[in-house]
Structure formats: C-alpha cells, structure tokens
Design an enzyme around this catalytic site. Structure first.
Site, PDB file in Angstrom:
ATOM      1  N   GLU A 294     -17.585   5.497   2.706  1.00 21.80           N
ATOM      2  CA  GLU A 294     -17.761   4.347   1.810  1.00 21.80           C
ATOM      3  C   GLU A 294     -17.070   3.163   2.461  1.00 21.80           C
ATOM      4  O   GLU A 294     -15.877   3.212   2.735  1.00 21.80           O
ATOM      5  CB  GLU A 294     -17.169   4.651   0.449  1.00 21.80           C
ATOM      6  CG  GLU A 294     -17.934   5.765  -0.233  1.00 21.80           C
ATOM      7  CD  GLU A 294     -17.183   6.312  -1.406  1.00 21.80           C
ATOM      8  OE1 GLU A 294     -16.824   5.508  -2.272  1.00 21.80           O
ATOM      9  OE2 GLU A 294     -16.927   7.516  -1.438  1.00 21.80           O
ATOM     10  N   CYS A 328     -13.563  -3.734  -2.894  1.00 22.12           N
ATOM     11  CA  CYS A 328     -14.798  -3.698  -2.109  1.00 22.12           C
ATOM     12  C   CYS A 328     -15.938  -4.317  -2.902  1.00 22.12           C
ATOM     13  O   CYS A 328     -16.896  -4.831  -2.344  1.00 22.12           O
ATOM     14  CB  CYS A 328     -15.131  -2.266  -1.731  1.00 22.12           C
ATOM     15  SG  CYS A 328     -15.116  -1.162  -3.137  1.00 22.12           S
TER      16      CYS A 328
HETATM   17  P1  NDP Z   1      -9.343   0.449   7.060  1.00 25.05           P
HETATM   18  O1  NDP Z   1     -10.688   0.857   7.549  1.00 25.05           O
HETATM   19  O2  NDP Z   1      -8.521  -0.416   7.910  1.00 25.05           O
HETATM   20  O3  NDP Z   1      -8.469   1.742   6.753  1.00 25.05           O
HETATM   21  C1  NDP Z   1      -8.931   2.776   5.905  1.00 25.05           C
HETATM   22  C2  NDP Z   1      -8.223   4.061   6.260  1.00 25.05           C
HETATM   23  O4  NDP Z   1      -8.607   4.461   7.580  1.00 25.05           O
HETATM   24  C3  NDP Z   1      -6.706   3.942   6.287  1.00 25.05           C
HETATM   25  O5  NDP Z   1      -6.144   5.121   5.789  1.00 25.05           O
HETATM   26  C4  NDP Z   1      -6.429   3.781   7.768  1.00 25.05           C
HETATM   27  O6  NDP Z   1      -5.136   4.169   8.137  1.00 25.05           O
HETATM   28  C5  NDP Z   1      -7.452   4.728   8.346  1.00 25.05           C
HETATM   29  N1  NDP Z   1      -7.757   4.552   9.758  1.00 25.05           N
HETATM   30  C6  NDP Z   1      -7.529   3.470  10.548  1.00 25.05           C
HETATM   31  N2  NDP Z   1      -7.979   3.705  11.798  1.00 25.05           N
HETATM   32  C7  NDP Z   1      -8.511   4.951  11.799  1.00 25.05           C
HETATM   33  C8  NDP Z   1      -9.148   5.762  12.771  1.00 25.05           C
HETATM   34  N3  NDP Z   1      -9.347   5.354  14.020  1.00 25.05           N
HETATM   35  N4  NDP Z   1      -9.563   7.004  12.419  1.00 25.05           N
HETATM   36  C9  NDP Z   1      -9.408   7.437  11.166  1.00 25.05           C
HETATM   37  N5  NDP Z   1      -8.807   6.718  10.186  1.00 25.05           N
HETATM   38  C10 NDP Z   1      -8.369   5.494  10.500  1.00 25.05           C
HETATM   39  O7  NDP Z   1      -9.595  -0.207   5.614  1.00 25.05           O
HETATM   40  P2  NDP Z   1      -8.517  -0.795   4.609  1.00 25.05           P
HETATM   41  O8  NDP Z   1      -7.503   0.249   4.287  1.00 25.05           O
HETATM   42  O9  NDP Z   1      -8.045  -2.102   5.099  1.00 25.05           O
HETATM   43  O10 NDP Z   1      -9.389  -0.973   3.282  1.00 25.05           O
HETATM   44  C11 NDP Z   1     -10.195  -2.067   3.041  1.00 25.05           C
HETATM   45  C12 NDP Z   1     -11.647  -1.743   3.334  1.00 25.05           C
HETATM   46  O11 NDP Z   1     -12.073  -0.659   2.500  1.00 25.05           O
HETATM   47  C13 NDP Z   1     -12.581  -2.888   3.002  1.00 25.05           C
HETATM   48  O12 NDP Z   1     -13.534  -3.007   4.021  1.00 25.05           O
HETATM   49  C14 NDP Z   1     -13.247  -2.442   1.700  1.00 25.05           C
HETATM   50  O13 NDP Z   1     -14.499  -3.019   1.465  1.00 25.05           O
HETATM   51  C15 NDP Z   1     -13.322  -0.968   1.910  1.00 25.05           C
HETATM   52  N6  NDP Z   1     -13.475  -0.265   0.652  1.00 25.05           N
HETATM   53  C16 NDP Z   1     -14.712   0.266   0.338  1.00 25.05           C
HETATM   54  C17 NDP Z   1     -14.921   0.894  -0.867  1.00 25.05           C
HETATM   55  C18 NDP Z   1     -16.262   1.473  -1.210  1.00 25.05           C
HETATM   56  O14 NDP Z   1     -16.349   2.205  -2.196  1.00 25.05           O
HETATM   57  N7  NDP Z   1     -17.307   1.203  -0.461  1.00 25.05           N
HETATM   58  C19 NDP Z   1     -13.854   1.001  -1.870  1.00 25.05           C
HETATM   59  C20 NDP Z   1     -12.594   0.420  -1.429  1.00 25.05           C
HETATM   60  C21 NDP Z   1     -12.426  -0.190  -0.218  1.00 25.05           C
HETATM   61  P3  NDP Z   1      -3.974   3.049   8.312  1.00 25.05           P
HETATM   62  O15 NDP Z   1      -3.856   2.385   6.999  1.00 25.05           O
HETATM   63  O16 NDP Z   1      -2.795   3.865   8.668  1.00 25.05           O
HETATM   64  O17 NDP Z   1      -4.449   2.129   9.389  1.00 25.05           O
END
Ligand code: NDP
Length: 523
Positions: A294, A328
């Site tokens: 998502e 989001c």
């Molecule tokens: P990120 O993609 O930056 O991070 C999401 C998660 O992925 C975090 O736990 C992060 O860890 C982890 N992560 C980072 N790099 C990697 C990798 N290489 N491999 C695996 N995991 C990794 O998103 P945000 O946390 O900034 O969240 C905001 C985003 O989420 C927005 O784009 C928003 O639209 C989306 N979102 C979508 C929703 C939906 O239902 N479609 C609902 C809510 C949010 P770490 O934090 O340690 O970097």
C-alpha cells in the site's frame, strides 16, 4: 468432516466510537496519561528474537516532533544478521502457531482489543507524543486498531474450517484456507498503531508468524502494541519486533529465502523496491513471495459549480490539513470549477488561516508538527517549488515553536502538470487547480500516477454518477471529505502506483494472508 461453525460467539461488527474530549470524563484521563507517558520518556526497549530479549551495541531513539530535544525512547538497532535470525526463528515458530486453532487465535485479537480499550488514553498519549498527532487524531488511530482486531477476528471465524464448494456426485469435496508462513510486516509512521497493528493481526489471526519492523520515527507505539499482543496471549515466538534501519534491516528481511510474504505500507519508492527484491528468487527459496503493498497518493477533491461551496471548503480543509496533511488519503489538490473558483479560493484561504498550529499535547492546536526534521525540510522544499508554480495565499513557511511546525499552506493557480500537482508532498500543502468544466476536472483528477482517494462535491446526480464511473481511485467519496476511512464501511486501498489495492478493513483482506487448499475424496 468438521463443520465451518465455530465455538467463539460474537456480535455483529461495529466501529469503536471516538472519544469526545470536550467531556471531562475523557479529557481528565487523557491529561493524566500524557503526564504518565512523559514521566517514562527515555526508557530503553529490548528486541525479541525467538522469544528472547536481545540488546545491541548500536541504538536508535525516537523524539517528540513537537519538542525534538525530548527523547521518547531508546531502541536496539538490529544488524542484517539479526534480521536473518529473526526470520529463521519465526519460521520455526510457524510450525507451532499454524496448528493453534483459529478460534484461539481469534480470541487473542479480541483480548488485544479489550486491553486497548482499557489503556486507550495511554496509547493515545504515546501516539500524540511520538507521531505528533492531535488528541482526536491519536484517538482515531487507537480506535482503528481496536476495529482491525474486532473485524479481522470475525472475518477469521468466517474463513476458518472447511469452505463449501459445488457438490459433485461420488466425491466429498471442500476447500480450507491455510496460512502462508513467515510474514514481514513493514508499516509507516503515519498510523503508527492502526497500520502496524492491522497488518500484524491480519497475519497472526490467519496463522502466520510475523517479523514486524516498525517505522524508524514511531517505534515506541509499535513496541507498546507488541507488549499488549503478548499480554493478550500471542506467543513471543510468533511475533518478533526488529527495530533498525529501514534500508538495512528491511532489505535483509525482504530478501530472506524463508520470508513467505511482505505486507508493506509506505512510499512508492520503497514499495517498488520491495516488489523488485521480492520478485527475485534467492537460493533456498521454495515459493513466489507474495507482496501486499500500500503506497502513496496524490489525492484530489473536485469542487463542481453545483456544489455546496461551504461544505466543500470544510471538507477540503479537513482533508488537506488534518494530521498536518500526513495521511495517504490527504487532499493535496482541490480541482475547482472556474465558475466558483474565486469564491472557493477566498473561503478556503479564510478557513485555513483560522487553523491553530502548535504542540500536539495541547488540545487547542488543530495541527501539530510534521513527523521529523527531514520531513519538514522536504515539505519546505516543495513549498519553495510551489512559490514558483502558483500563488501562495496562506502559510508558506514554518510556524513558531521549537518543533517541526509548518503553516497550513494554500497555493492557487497551479498547473495540473506542475510538480506540486503531481508529486506526493506528504505535508500541509494544498494546490488549487482551475478546471473549465466537470469533464475537465475529472481529466485532471486522473492525471497522476497515483489512484488512492478522491472526492467530488456536487449536487448534480448525473455528475456524481459520472465520477463513480470515471474517477479512477480505490476510495471515492461523494460530498464528504476524502480522509477518515472506517474499518468495515470503507475497505481501503488504491490503484496504480498507490499500491496493490489490498483493501484493508474489507472482507477480501484476510485472503491475502491465506492460501486455499482444495480437497476431493472419492466416496
Ligand atoms: P517509507 O516508504 O519511507 O517507509 C515505510 C517503511 O518502510 C518504514 O518502516 C521504513 O523504515 C521502511 N523501509 C525504508 N526503506 C526500506 C527498504 N529498503 N526495505 C524495506 N523497508 C524499508 O514511508 P513513510 O514511513 O515515510 O510513510 C509515508 C508514506 O506511506 C507515504 O507515501 C504515504 O502515502 C504512504 N502511506 C500509504 C498508505 C496506504 O494505505 N496506501 C497508508 C499510509 C501511508 P524506516 O522508517 O526505518 O526508514
């Protein structure tokens, strides 16, 4: 043959009501919870791998974005080797957890919901401090967490046991849903309780074991949830919490050959990376990894000339600036008919200027801080871009205070193809775009690579009907705001680059964590 009937008796699912903080019975305990949680700032949390506490030399910490000098908690920072160990341990635990009867797993979810109700203020307070949510936004996060437990618990009762298939003479036939294996759960920080917990309990109740990697900005909320899950009867071996760098630990977890699936919510960039890595089989891997992704959004609300403008202004402002635009589903584009454009813009600007910004623990502030310094810098960078791409009519800068505060910002006269009209900003920035007519508005609404939420304000039924057919989003809202999806009522998930349309809180969701085994016996 066993029947699909289960022993756990449940009432029909209803959403958990939100707390009304204008009442002393809710306000006073929330104030007390904020004090209690603040008195525990700085506490160190262990990691659990294979049910055992693990401490690492490297540490990471989370801070309060309203007052960044306050360290909320200290966490272990796992290495890639520890991430691998976590998957191995979860894989061993799968052999036991998958045999626990579904009803017992469901009971764990109902107990999690019960404990959350009892500790609701405490959970709200942690979310408020760590994610910078206002009281009502924090409470909605906790309420949604309770809803996921109650909803998925009921869904599992429906899906457990033999499922009916078309009868065939001379055979006894049925199908059962069985779990997949080890699931890696990677949530974002913006719904630190509901999204982390939702993907986790969906995985556990279906019989999978979980390695949960919390978002770096909100590990305390995840750790509190995991503690509650253990207290509710989820074995420590079945649910592992591995904090650490997203790229290091996340990559290792996704790559591991014993990882069966990845449930991810976050940005498009990371989601696509996970999809790519998971798609490449590694030595020792026995299956095609499943991915539930998502991702981001660039969500629009269309305001037609036949709309109730006051109600559209309120819906757009709430959708754009609730939780600082960090949902989001947040409205980041208002696409407005040229016939009412000037009137709408004037009213949106006036309403936006009424919004109070400041520390989240103060209930008088509608908007708190954005989640981190890097988020703040990214958003301010987009505002600078927006200054060249349109007219800044409200906000446009930081708001006072030591936290990561940004003024709610309205930028008008933005071209539909401008960067601030196309790229996800994930902050309190609204681009207003002028449309010639309703068809043009729909064309603009569909012109991004995303397709998560969208809204239309119009009193014309023919236009609403057309939007239902043409507006290509996973969640379409008519004459209401485009945020605030409720479990059960609004199954949630987007199209195109917004993800795999997994529809959380919907009746199809648990099937993503199960596989069907069809059994036919000749009689
Ligand atoms: P990120 O993609 O930056 O991070 C999401 C998660 O992925 C975090 O736990 C992060 O860890 C982890 N992560 C980072 N790099 C990697 C990798 N290489 N491999 C695996 N995991 C990794 O998103 P945000 O946390 O900034 O969240 C905001 C985003 O989420 C927005 O784009 C928003 O639209 C989306 N979102 C979508 C929703 C939906 O239902 N479609 C609902 C809510 C949010 P770490 O934090 O340690 O970097």
């Amino acid at each position: 043959m066993a029947t699909a009937e289960t022993k756990v008796q449940v009432s029909e699912f209803t959403n958990e009501p939100f707390l009304d903080f204008s009442k002393a019975e809710n306000r006073v305990p929330m104030e007390a919870a904020l004090k209690k949680v603040a008195s525990e700032f700085g506490k160190e949390y262990p990691m659990y791998i294979g049910g055992k506490q693990v401490f690492t030399t490297a540490k990471m910490s989370s801070v309060n974005p309203s007052h960044p000098s306050q360290v909320i908690a200290v966490f272990q920072s796992a290495s890639a080797e520890q991430a691998n160990e976590a998957i191995e341990a979860a894989n061993r635990a799968f052999e036991t957890w998958k045999r626990v009867p579904a009803e017992r797993r469901v009971e764990c979810l109902f107990r999690i919901a019960k404990i959350l109700r009892e500790r609701r203020h405490e959970m709200n307070a942690i979310i408020c401090y760590e994610a910078g949510k206002s009281w009502p936004e924090a409470d909605a996060d906790t309420a949604e967490t309770i809803d996921f437990c109650e909803f998925y618990g009921r869904e599992m009762l429906r899906l457990s046991g033999p499922q009916r298939v078309t009868p065939m003479r001379g055979e006894k036939n049925y199908m059962v849903y069985i779990p997949l294996g080890v699931g890696v759960v990677i949530p974002p920080w913006n719904f630190p309780a509901a999204i982390a917990a939702g993907m986790t309990v969906a995985s556990l109740v279906t019989g999978n074991t979980v390695v949960l990697k919390p978002a770096g900005d909100t590990p305390t909320v995840a750790a509190k949830f995991v503690d509650i899950a253990y207290e509710a009867g989820i074995p420590k071996e079945a649910l592992t919490l591995v904090a650490g760098s997203g790229s290091l630990v996340g990559d290792a977890l996704v790559r591991h050959p014993k990882t069966r699936y990845i449930a991810f919510t976050g940005s498009k960039e990371v989601g696509l990376r996970i999809s790519e890595i998971a798609g490449k089989a590694v030595p020792g891997q026995m299956w095609i990894k499943r991915t539930v992704l998502e991702m981001g959004g660039k969500d629009s609300i269309i305001v037609d000339e036949e709309a109730d403008v006051e109600s559209a202004v309120e819906g757009v402002v709430q959708s754009a600036f609730g939780y600082q635009g960090q949902k989001c589903s947040a409205c980041s584009r208002a696409i407005v008919s040229e016939k009412i454009y000037d009137d709408f813009v004037a009213k949106v600007v006036e309403r936006t200027k009424e919004i109070k910004v400041g520390p989240s623990e103060d209930p008088l502030n509608y908007m708190g801080p954005v989640v981190s310094k890097s988020a703040m810098n990214t958003i301010l960078g987009y505002i600078d871009v927006g200054k060249k791409e349109g007219r800044v009519l409200a906000g446009g800068d930081r708001a006072p205070g030591d936290g990561y505060f940004i003024q709610p910002t309205v930028i008008a006269d933005v071209d539909p193809k401008a960067r601030i009209a196309q790229e996800e900003i994930f902050g309190p920035v609204l681009a207003v775009i002028k449309a010639r007519n309703f068809d043009h508005a729909l064309e603009i609404a569909n012109n991004t690579e995303f397709g998560l939420t969208g809204g239309v304000y119009s009193k014309n039924p023919a236009k609403l009907e057309k939007a239902q057919e043409v507006f290509h989003v996973g969640n379409l809202y008519l004459n209401r705001k485009c945020t605030g999806a409720m479990v059960g009522a609004h199954p949630f998930g987007g199209f195109n680059m917004s993800g795999t349309d997994s529809k959380t809180g919907g009746k199809d969701y648990l099937l993503l964590f199960l596989q069907g085994k069809s059994i036919a016996e000749k009689i």
